[in-house]
Design a protein around this motif. Structure first.
Motif, PDB file in Angstrom:
ATOM      1  N   UNK A  41      35.221  43.710  34.510  1.00 35.57           N
ATOM      2  CA  UNK A  41      34.589  44.107  35.770  1.00 35.57           C
ATOM      3  C   UNK A  41      35.651  44.628  36.723  1.00 35.57           C
ATOM      4  N   UNK A  42      35.284  45.664  37.449  1.00 29.46           N
ATOM      5  CA  UNK A  42      36.155  46.218  38.483  1.00 29.46           C
ATOM      6  C   UNK A  42      35.303  46.391  39.733  1.00 29.46           C
ATOM      7  N   UNK A  43      35.825  45.953  40.874  1.00 32.85           N
ATOM      8  CA  UNK A  43      35.105  46.088  42.143  1.00 32.85           C
ATOM      9  C   UNK A  43      36.010  46.820  43.124  1.00 32.85           C
ATOM     10  N   UNK A  44      35.530  47.956  43.634  1.00 31.98           N
ATOM     11  CA  UNK A  44      36.256  48.747  44.619  1.00 31.98           C
ATOM     12  C   UNK A  44      35.312  49.047  45.776  1.00 31.98           C
ATOM     13  N   UNK A  45      35.711  48.656  46.977  1.00 29.88           N
ATOM     14  CA  UNK A  45      34.902  48.884  48.172  1.00 29.88           C
ATOM     15  C   UNK A  45      35.779  49.422  49.293  1.00 29.88           C
ATOM     16  N   UNK A  46      35.135  49.981  50.298  1.00 27.33           N
ATOM     17  CA  UNK A  46      35.829  50.449  51.506  1.00 27.33           C
ATOM     18  C   UNK A  46      37.015  51.355  51.185  1.00 27.33           C
ATOM     19  N   UNK A  47      36.764  52.352  50.360  1.00 24.44           N
ATOM     20  CA  UNK A  47      37.816  53.300  50.025  1.00 24.44           C
ATOM     21  C   UNK A  47      38.943  52.700  49.218  1.00 24.44           C
ATOM     22  N   UNK A  48      38.692  51.587  48.569  1.00 25.33           N
ATOM     23  CA  UNK A  48      39.712  50.928  47.758  1.00 25.33           C
ATOM     24  C   UNK A  48      40.462  49.835  48.486  1.00 25.33           C
ATOM     25  N   UNK A  49      40.128  49.590  49.764  1.00 25.09           N
ATOM     26  CA  UNK A  49      40.833  48.525  50.488  1.00 25.09           C
ATOM     27  C   UNK A  49      40.417  47.142  49.986  1.00 25.09           C
ATOM     28  N   UNK A  50      39.209  47.035  49.437  1.00 24.21           N
ATOM     29  CA  UNK A  50      38.770  45.796  48.802  1.00 24.21           C
ATOM     30  C   UNK A  50      38.773  46.049  47.304  1.00 24.21           C
ATOM     31  N   UNK A  51      39.546  45.259  46.592  1.00 23.34           N
ATOM     32  CA  UNK A  51      39.719  45.440  45.159  1.00 23.34           C
ATOM     33  C   UNK A  51      39.580  44.103  44.468  1.00 23.34           C
ATOM     34  N   UNK A  52      38.857  44.086  43.386  1.00 21.18           N
ATOM     35  CA  UNK A  52      38.759  42.900  42.563  1.00 21.18           C
ATOM     36  C   UNK A  52      38.557  43.311  41.119  1.00 21.18           C
ATOM     37  N   UNK A  53      39.117  42.543  40.217  1.00 19.08           N
ATOM     38  CA  UNK A  53      38.842  42.804  38.819  1.00 19.08           C
ATOM     39  C   UNK A  53      38.904  41.520  38.027  1.00 19.08           C
ATOM     40  N   UNK A  54      38.219  41.562  36.898  1.00 20.23           N
ATOM     41  CA  UNK A  54      38.086  40.409  36.016  1.00 20.23           C
ATOM     42  C   UNK A  54      38.318  40.899  34.599  1.00 20.23           C
ATOM     43  N   UNK A  55      38.864  40.035  33.773  1.00 22.63           N
ATOM     44  CA  UNK A  55      39.096  40.443  32.396  1.00 22.63           C
ATOM     45  C   UNK A  55      39.384  39.275  31.489  1.00 22.63           C
ATOM     46  N   UNK A  56      39.691  39.625  30.257  1.00 16.17           N
ATOM     47  CA  UNK A  56      40.014  38.652  29.216  1.00 16.17           C
ATOM     48  C   UNK A  56      41.320  39.059  28.559  1.00 16.17           C
ATOM     49  N   UNK A  57      42.055  38.072  28.079  1.00  8.94           N
ATOM     50  CA  UNK A  57      43.266  38.351  27.323  1.00  8.94           C
ATOM     51  C   UNK A  57      43.399  37.355  26.180  1.00  8.94           C
TER      52      UNK A  57
END
Length: 109
Positions: A41-57
């Protein structure tokens, strides 16, 4: 001096906001390891000022290497993450979440 640093920081934030999502997505892709780590999952808001991501390794060594690589990318320099979580999933995979805001999960819609 402090006002000058504050002004420079605000200019950097405004420049990041105006760039949009492309540099961030390009940085995520360019620094991605060839195997063993997936962004789910990737979350980008407000022109990229809010960023979040989730993953597995599959390997606990890949995550710090990936994050260090992101820190070297121009789109991520100076960016601070307020939330970082890692937990073990079934099957020996590690799930990780990063977000620039503490009050939300990286993958929330």
């Amino acid at each position: 001096r402090q006002l000058q640093r504050l002004g420079e920081h605000l200019q950097q934030l405004e420049a990041q906001r105006g760039e949009g999502f492309v540099p961030l997505l390009a940085g995520l892709a360019e620094r991605h390891p060839p195997s063993g780590l997936w962004l789910t999952r990737i979350r980008l808001l407000d022109g990229g000022s809010v960023l979040g991501f989730e993953g597995l390794t599959q390997s606990q060594e890949l995550l710090p290497q990936y994050l260090q690589g992101l820190g070297e990318d121009a789109a991520f320099q100076g960016r601070e993450f307020a939330r970082f979580e890692v937990r073990r999933e079934a099957g020996a995979l590690l799930r990780f979440q990063l977000s620039t805001r503490l009050d939300e999960e990286a993958g929330d819609e």
